[in-house]
Design a protein around this motif. Structure first.
Motif, PDB file in Angstrom:
ATOM      1  N   CYS A 226     -39.174 -83.166 104.985  1.00 37.01           N
ATOM      2  CA  CYS A 226     -38.477 -82.227 103.947  1.00 37.01           C
ATOM      3  C   CYS A 226     -37.128 -81.890 104.703  1.00 37.01           C
ATOM      4  O   CYS A 226     -36.074 -82.027 103.950  1.00 37.01           O
ATOM      5  CB  CYS A 226     -39.465 -81.059 103.563  1.00 37.01           C
ATOM      6  N   SER A 227     -37.067 -81.505 105.874  1.00 36.53           N
ATOM      7  CA  SER A 227     -35.832 -81.442 106.378  1.00 36.53           C
ATOM      8  C   SER A 227     -34.831 -82.687 106.375  1.00 36.53           C
ATOM      9  O   SER A 227     -33.571 -82.423 105.959  1.00 36.53           O
ATOM     10  CB  SER A 227     -35.922 -80.973 108.038  1.00 36.53           C
ATOM     11  N   THR A 228     -35.183 -83.673 106.681  1.00 39.27           N
ATOM     12  CA  THR A 228     -34.580 -85.024 106.530  1.00 39.27           C
ATOM     13  C   THR A 228     -34.181 -85.432 105.407  1.00 39.27           C
ATOM     14  O   THR A 228     -33.027 -85.672 105.009  1.00 39.27           O
ATOM     15  CB  THR A 228     -35.541 -86.241 107.294  1.00 39.27           C
ATOM     16  N   MET A 229     -34.967 -85.392 104.350  1.00 34.30           N
ATOM     17  CA  MET A 229     -34.876 -86.007 102.989  1.00 34.30           C
ATOM     18  C   MET A 229     -33.959 -84.992 102.125  1.00 34.30           C
ATOM     19  O   MET A 229     -33.112 -85.449 101.471  1.00 34.30           O
ATOM     20  CB  MET A 229     -35.921 -86.444 102.146  1.00 34.30           C
ATOM     21  N   SER A 230     -34.174 -83.761 102.268  1.00 32.71           N
ATOM     22  CA  SER A 230     -33.369 -82.532 101.761  1.00 32.71           C
ATOM     23  C   SER A 230     -31.915 -82.876 102.135  1.00 32.71           C
ATOM     24  O   SER A 230     -30.932 -82.705 101.207  1.00 32.71           O
ATOM     25  CB  SER A 230     -33.865 -81.069 101.952  1.00 32.71           C
ATOM     26  N   MET A 231     -31.716 -82.881 103.431  1.00 35.53           N
ATOM     27  CA  MET A 231     -30.071 -83.074 103.848  1.00 35.53           C
ATOM     28  C   MET A 231     -29.786 -84.597 103.379  1.00 35.53           C
ATOM     29  O   MET A 231     -28.452 -84.306 103.514  1.00 35.53           O
ATOM     30  CB  MET A 231     -30.117 -82.677 105.618  1.00 35.53           C
ATOM     31  N   LYS A 232     -30.252 -85.263 103.748  1.00 31.41           N
ATOM     32  CA  LYS A 232     -29.817 -86.599 103.115  1.00 31.41           C
ATOM     33  C   LYS A 232     -29.331 -86.668 101.856  1.00 31.41           C
ATOM     34  O   LYS A 232     -28.233 -87.124 101.639  1.00 31.41           O
ATOM     35  CB  LYS A 232     -30.906 -87.927 103.480  1.00 31.41           C
ATOM     36  N   TYR A 233     -29.984 -86.238 101.034  1.00 30.63           N
ATOM     37  CA  TYR A 233     -29.676 -86.326  99.499  1.00 30.63           C
ATOM     38  C   TYR A 233     -28.799 -84.944  98.895  1.00 30.63           C
ATOM     39  O   TYR A 233     -28.226 -84.995  98.026  1.00 30.63           O
ATOM     40  CB  TYR A 233     -31.016 -86.407  98.629  1.00 30.63           C
ATOM     41  N   LEU A 234     -28.969 -83.785  99.539  1.00 31.36           N
ATOM     42  CA  LEU A 234     -28.107 -82.496  99.111  1.00 31.36           C
ATOM     43  C   LEU A 234     -27.240 -82.210 100.223  1.00 31.36           C
ATOM     44  O   LEU A 234     -26.258 -81.096  99.897  1.00 31.36           O
ATOM     45  CB  LEU A 234     -29.354 -81.590  98.951  1.00 31.36           C
ATOM     46  N   GLY A 235     -27.076 -82.756 101.221  1.00 36.31           N
ATOM     47  CA  GLY A 235     -25.995 -82.315 102.306  1.00 36.31           C
ATOM     48  C   GLY A 235     -26.481 -81.225 103.240  1.00 36.31           C
ATOM     49  O   GLY A 235     -27.652 -80.822 103.235  1.00 36.31           O
TER      50      GLY A 235
END
Length: 491
Positions: A226-235
């Motif tokens: 969740c840390s990785t994918m949230s920052m990948k797609y939302l900054g």
């Protein structure tokens, strides 16, 4: 009038005015399902809560990127990074490939979410599709000194992180208390501290799902995705992160630690959590025998159910409570929700029967803003429904001739239902009249029988009149006689 949303922020335990960092764009990440079993009422509440938020933010003018993940690797049987991966275990039991399990239950999850009329997210990433990015996140945390390698696994150093930041900022837990109360488990000898959590786990020889990494053939920890994918797609700075109340600790607490270890600042502005669904005060769980899947709810095929309930009844049942309050499941509560929803449908479908007056004797104008005020006050769908019931009472009173409404009033009442019940609350008008009256032939046939019955009554042919009414009742119709003739609906 511009609408301003105030939401409850779990991080600060206060209601705050929603002022998105990237206005007018909103980034919203919600923890989605671990797809190894059928969706249940808890999934329904989670999906509907954030669907309501998604719908309302769009309605008041924001452009929303809604990301909801699929956990398809790394979610172990307990939160201490031990045991089997839940999907891999299911795959072994059913002698299938893990991705067959993922695809099967993902399809079923999407089907029931569609039936509940939840809008699809903007992006729905899978953990297994972002292994490279998760490895890169681990490398960054290692470089910043907040993780360590041990026998091919990588663990987050909670004690060291807590010296520089605050581990426990979301759940308001004290690390000293955690150190004293966290129990020792087998296999934790690799950790420097029993509160440390896995970023990468070395796979045992029998482990099915594994990927190469600089440390071992293994798989990522559950919290990392969740840390990785949230920052990948939302900054590296986004607005809302949501999930169930049970995810506050350890999942979301660990996410905050990982995000901060990489970026050196808070990534998420607002943390929102929906509460649980219980049965007789107990959390629903398979082990307790009080577990009901959504498919069972829709079909009635569960010994705890007295009947089947439509998806819109379930959605309405959940929206009748504020998202942060518990909901206690019972057949009686669902049946009450069913009746209340049908009453709203009936009122909406009868608006055109109101006799238009020149002047109004009822106050309709304030209802729209009252509904907005309820939504702006931390998404209080329960109060919105109360106002819609008030609108239904106004409609029924006008039809009965007890109050007078102008044409402008009737248009406003219809618009209030269209905006709040159907668009924002996401209820589909599945009432019998709404479905069947669209069929001209169906309506004409029923109305013809009622016309014949009315003529029989006028001719005092009570036998024919009673026969038509009885046969329609047997066929599932509810017939109500009024001063302007009979009205019908399916029971």
């Amino acid at each position: 009038m511009e609408q301003k949303l105030s939401i409850y922020n779990t991080l600060t335990r206060t209601k705050e005015l929603f002022e998105p960092i990237h206005a007018p764009n909103v980034g919203m990440y919600v923890c989605g399902p671990t797809v190894y079993s059928d969706a249940h009422l808890g999934h329904a509440r989670h999906g509907i809560t954030f669907d309501l938020l998604f719908r309302y933010l769009k309605h008041i003018g924001y452009k929303v990127r809604y990301v909801r993940n699929i956990t398809d690797v790394g979610h172990l049987e307990n939160d201490a990074d031990e045991g089997d991966d839940k999907i891999a275990k299911k795959a072994r039991l059913e002698q299938l490939e893990p991705m067959e399990i993922v695809q099967y239950y993902s399809n079923r999850y999407h089907k029931v979410m569609d039936e509940l009329n939840t809008l699809p997210p903007s992006i729905e990433p899978h953990a297994s599709g972002h292994i490279i990015e998760q490895i890169e996140t681990i490398q960054e945390i290692l470089k910043n000194g907040y993780a360590y390698e041990s026998n091919g696994s990588v663990y987050f150093d909670v004690v060291k992180y807590n010296k520089d930041f605050n581990y426990g900022i979301l759940s308001h837990r004290n690390i000293e208390e955690m150190l004293n109360t966290t129990r020792e488990l087998d296999g934790q000898h690799e950790k420097r501290s029993k509160v440390d959590f896995a970023l990468w786990k070395k796979a045992s020889p029998e482990h099915i799902m594994r990927w190469p990494s600089p440390w071992s053939d293994g798989f990522p920890g559950w919290h990392l995705e969740c840390s990785t994918m949230s920052m990948k797609y939302l900054g590296t700075e986004f607005d809302i992160h949501g999930g169930g109340l049970d995810l506050i600790f350890p999942h979301h607490e660990c996410e905050i630690a990982q995000n901060t270890a990489v970026e050196k600042h808070q990534v998420v502005k607002y943390w929102m959590h929906n509460n649980m669904i219980t049965m007789k005060g107990q959390k629903m769980a398979r082990s307790l025998g009080n577990f009901i899947t959504l498919e069972q709810l829709f079909s009635g095929e569960n010994e705890l159910l007295e009947k089947a309930y439509s998806p819109m009844t379930v959605r309405f049942f959940i929206l009748q409570a504020h998202y942060r309050s518990t909901i206690d499941f019972s057949n009686e509560a669902l049946q009450a929700a069913e009746k209340s929803l049908e009453r709203l449908f009936e009122a909406y479908n009868r608006i055109d029967k109101i006799q238009i007056a020149e002047t109004s004797s009822a106050e309709v104008r304030g209802l729209r803003q009252a509904c907005y005020d309820a939504l702006n006050d931390d998404m209080n769908s329960a109060i919105v429904i109360a106002h819609l019931c008030e609108a239904a009472t106004t409609i029924n009173s006008a039809i009965a001739g007890n109050i007078s409404l102008t044409e402008e009033d009737t248009k406003e009442l219809k618009n209030i239902f269209d905006t709040f019940l159907f668009e924002i609350l996401g209820i589909k008008n599945n009432s019998s009249n709404a479905n069947n009256e669209n069929s001209e032939a169906y309506s004409k046939a029923v109305n013809l029988l009622l016309d014949i019955r009315q003529k029989a009554k006028e001719n005092k042919d009570w036998a024919t009149s009673d026969q038509i009414r009885n046969e329609l009742t047997k066929a599932g119709f509810d017939i109500k006689d009024g001063k302007d003739g009979a009205e019908w609906k399916l029971k």
